[in-house]
Design a protein around this motif. Structure first.
Motif, PDB file in Angstrom:
ATOM      1  N   ASN A   1      44.121  48.958  35.890  1.00  0.00           N
ATOM      2  CA  ASN A   1      44.065  50.115  36.788  1.00  0.00           C
ATOM      3  C   ASN A   1      45.166  50.003  37.828  1.00  0.00           C
ATOM      4  O   ASN A   1      45.404  48.925  38.365  1.00  0.00           O
ATOM      5  CB  ASN A   1      42.722  50.154  37.527  1.00  0.00           C
TER       6      ASN A   1
ATOM      7  N   TYR B   1      46.000  51.792  41.395  1.00  0.00           N
ATOM      8  CA  TYR B   1      45.594  52.686  42.487  1.00  0.00           C
ATOM      9  C   TYR B   1      46.792  52.772  43.434  1.00  0.00           C
ATOM     10  O   TYR B   1      47.170  51.761  44.046  1.00  0.00           O
ATOM     11  CB  TYR B   1      44.396  52.120  43.224  1.00  0.00           C
TER      12      TYR B   1
ATOM     13  N   MET C   1      37.435  54.162  42.404  1.00  0.00           N
ATOM     14  CA  MET C   1      36.647  54.384  41.188  1.00  0.00           C
ATOM     15  C   MET C   1      35.197  54.569  41.590  1.00  0.00           C
ATOM     16  O   MET C   1      34.672  53.776  42.368  1.00  0.00           O
ATOM     17  CB  MET C   1      36.809  53.210  40.220  1.00  0.00           C
TER      18      MET C   1
ATOM     19  N   HIS D   1      29.739  53.112  38.690  1.00  0.00           N
ATOM     20  CA  HIS D   1      29.552  53.062  37.232  1.00  0.00           C
ATOM     21  C   HIS D   1      29.192  51.629  36.856  1.00  0.00           C
ATOM     22  O   HIS D   1      29.313  50.710  37.673  1.00  0.00           O
ATOM     23  CB  HIS D   1      30.850  53.468  36.509  1.00  0.00           C
TER      24      HIS D   1
ATOM     25  N   ASP E   1      30.048  48.959  33.399  1.00  0.00           N
ATOM     26  CA  ASP E   1      30.845  48.881  32.176  1.00  0.00           C
ATOM     27  C   ASP E   1      29.891  48.580  31.029  1.00  0.00           C
ATOM     28  O   ASP E   1      29.786  47.443  30.585  1.00  0.00           O
ATOM     29  CB  ASP E   1      31.938  47.818  32.332  1.00  0.00           C
TER      30      ASP E   1
ATOM     31  N   SER F   1      37.757  41.157  37.261  1.00  0.00           N
ATOM     32  CA  SER F   1      38.707  41.981  37.997  1.00  0.00           C
ATOM     33  C   SER F   1      39.692  41.031  38.687  1.00  0.00           C
ATOM     34  O   SER F   1      39.343  40.341  39.638  1.00  0.00           O
ATOM     35  CB  SER F   1      37.991  42.867  39.012  1.00  0.00           C
TER      36      SER F   1
ATOM     37  N   HIS G   1      28.937  49.363  40.052  1.00  0.00           N
ATOM     38  CA  HIS G   1      29.970  48.905  40.981  1.00  0.00           C
ATOM     39  C   HIS G   1      30.959  50.047  41.222  1.00  0.00           C
ATOM     40  O   HIS G   1      31.055  50.975  40.434  1.00  0.00           O
ATOM     41  CB  HIS G   1      30.669  47.637  40.490  1.00  0.00           C
TER      42      HIS G   1
ATOM     43  N   ARG H   1      47.456  48.949  44.608  1.00  0.00           N
ATOM     44  CA  ARG H   1      46.734  47.791  44.061  1.00  0.00           C
ATOM     45  C   ARG H   1      46.672  47.916  42.542  1.00  0.00           C
ATOM     46  O   ARG H   1      46.501  49.026  42.019  1.00  0.00           O
ATOM     47  CB  ARG H   1      45.311  47.745  44.604  1.00  0.00           C
TER      48      ARG H   1
ATOM     49  N   SER I   1      44.555  46.267  39.210  1.00  0.00           N
ATOM     50  CA  SER I   1      43.487  45.368  38.768  1.00  0.00           C
ATOM     51  C   SER I   1      43.526  45.206  37.256  1.00  0.00           C
ATOM     52  O   SER I   1      43.858  46.141  36.524  1.00  0.00           O
ATOM     53  CB  SER I   1      42.118  45.864  39.219  1.00  0.00           C
TER      54      SER I   1
ATOM     55  N   THR J   1      41.061  44.245  34.249  1.00  0.00           N
ATOM     56  CA  THR J   1      39.668  44.017  33.883  1.00  0.00           C
ATOM     57  C   THR J   1      39.634  43.529  32.431  1.00  0.00           C
ATOM     58  O   THR J   1      39.628  44.325  31.502  1.00  0.00           O
ATOM     59  CB  THR J   1      38.799  45.268  34.093  1.00  0.00           C
TER      60      THR J   1
ATOM     61  N   ARG K   1      38.042  42.091  29.132  1.00  0.00           N
ATOM     62  CA  ARG K   1      36.770  42.387  28.477  1.00  0.00           C
ATOM     63  C   ARG K   1      36.746  41.787  27.080  1.00  0.00           C
ATOM     64  O   ARG K   1      37.796  41.454  26.542  1.00  0.00           O
ATOM     65  CB  ARG K   1      36.609  43.918  28.320  1.00  0.00           C
TER      66      ARG K   1
HETATM   67  O1  LIG Z   1      39.681  47.975  40.094  1.00  0.00           O
HETATM   68  C1  LIG Z   1      38.736  47.185  39.987  1.00  0.00           C
HETATM   69  O2  LIG Z   1      38.706  46.116  40.589  1.00  0.00           O
HETATM   70  C2  LIG Z   1      37.554  47.474  39.097  1.00  0.00           C
HETATM   71  C3  LIG Z   1      37.749  48.612  38.171  1.00  0.00           C
HETATM   72  C4  LIG Z   1      36.564  48.833  37.298  1.00  0.00           C
HETATM   73  O3  LIG Z   1      35.444  48.755  37.715  1.00  0.00           O
HETATM   74  C5  LIG Z   1      36.770  49.152  35.887  1.00  0.00           C
HETATM   75  O4  LIG Z   1      37.932  49.249  35.425  1.00  0.00           O
HETATM   76  O5  LIG Z   1      35.773  49.293  35.170  1.00  0.00           O
END
Ligand SMILES: O=C(O)CCC(=O)C(=O)O
Ligand SMILES: [Fe+2]
Length: 200
Positions: free
Chosen positions: A109, A111, A118, A121, A123, A136, A178, A190, A192, A194, A196
């Motif tokens: 992500n 931002y 965000m 939600h 995941d 994250s 979150h 920023r 991030s 993620t 998975r």
């Molecule tokens: O930007 C973040 O730290 C978390 C983003 C997030 O929750 C996601 O991508 O599912």
């Protein structure tokens, strides 16, 4: 695997799940260098969403990478994972070493400032399995990050620092939501990562 450091980490969640915050795992110089490389080398695209039949394009940008060309279906769109870049391979190995977990994909992500965030939600996509572990890894501006219990509505917040690692573990997606709240205080970008694990 860095098991000992995990044992000493306090759980961010008071009940019904585990979230570990490792703090800064990179120096300011390393973080700045990763931030620039990711900004340049990742194929950033605006995210799309279908909400109540309306098509939205987010200001936030995203990218999806993985071991295979996994298809990620959500909100009426499908994304196909791109092959790992050099930096992503290095970062994935570091996150796996720190967390003691293995990952095969990463949703990134971007931002641009505090105006982008965000919404609440979890995941919980089927392809991540019953009880996914999601990281994250943060670069750039510090941002507040919050959890809200799905039934009690209790909230917990922390600040995700530049070069820091958060690992959302067992129960954290099942029982908690979150979000990254928008804020006028942050004017810098920023990124991030993620990581998975796609199960099928
Ligand atoms: O930007 C973040 O730290 C978390 C983003 C997030 O929750 C996601 O991508 O599912
Ligand atoms: Fe999330």
């Amino acid at each position: 695997m860095d098991l000992f450091s995990q044992d000493r980490l306090p759980n961010i969640l008071p009940f019904d799940g585990t979230v570990h915050y490792y703090g800064k795992i990179f120096s300011a110089d390393q973080s700045a260098s990763y931030f620039e490389k990711l900004l340049q080398n990742i194929e950033w695209r605006h995210d799309e969403a279908l909400l109540y039949g309306k098509h939205y394009v987010t200001k936030r940008k995203v990218a999806w990478y993985g071991d295979e060309a996994y298809e990620y279906r959500y909100s009426g769109t499908t994304k196909q994972a791109l092959p790992w870049t050099t930096e992503l391979k290095v970062l994935k190995a570091i996150v796996e070493e720190k967390s003691g977990n293995f990952f095969n994909s990463c949703l990134l992500n971007l931002y641009h400032d505090g105006g982008e965030g965000m919404a609440w939600h979890s995941d919980g996509e089927k392809m991540l399995g019953d009880d996914p572990i999601v990281t994250s890894l943060s670069f750039g501006a510090e941002r507040k990050f919050s959890f809200k219990h799905k039934t009690t509505k209790q909230t917990v917040s922390l600040v995700l620092e530049n070069g820091s690692l958060l690992v959302m573990r067992e129960g954290s997606q099942k029982h908690w939501l979150h979000r990254l709240p928008p804020t006028k205080k942050v004017t810098r970008p920023r990124i991030s990562l993620t990581f998975r694990k796609i199960i099928n």
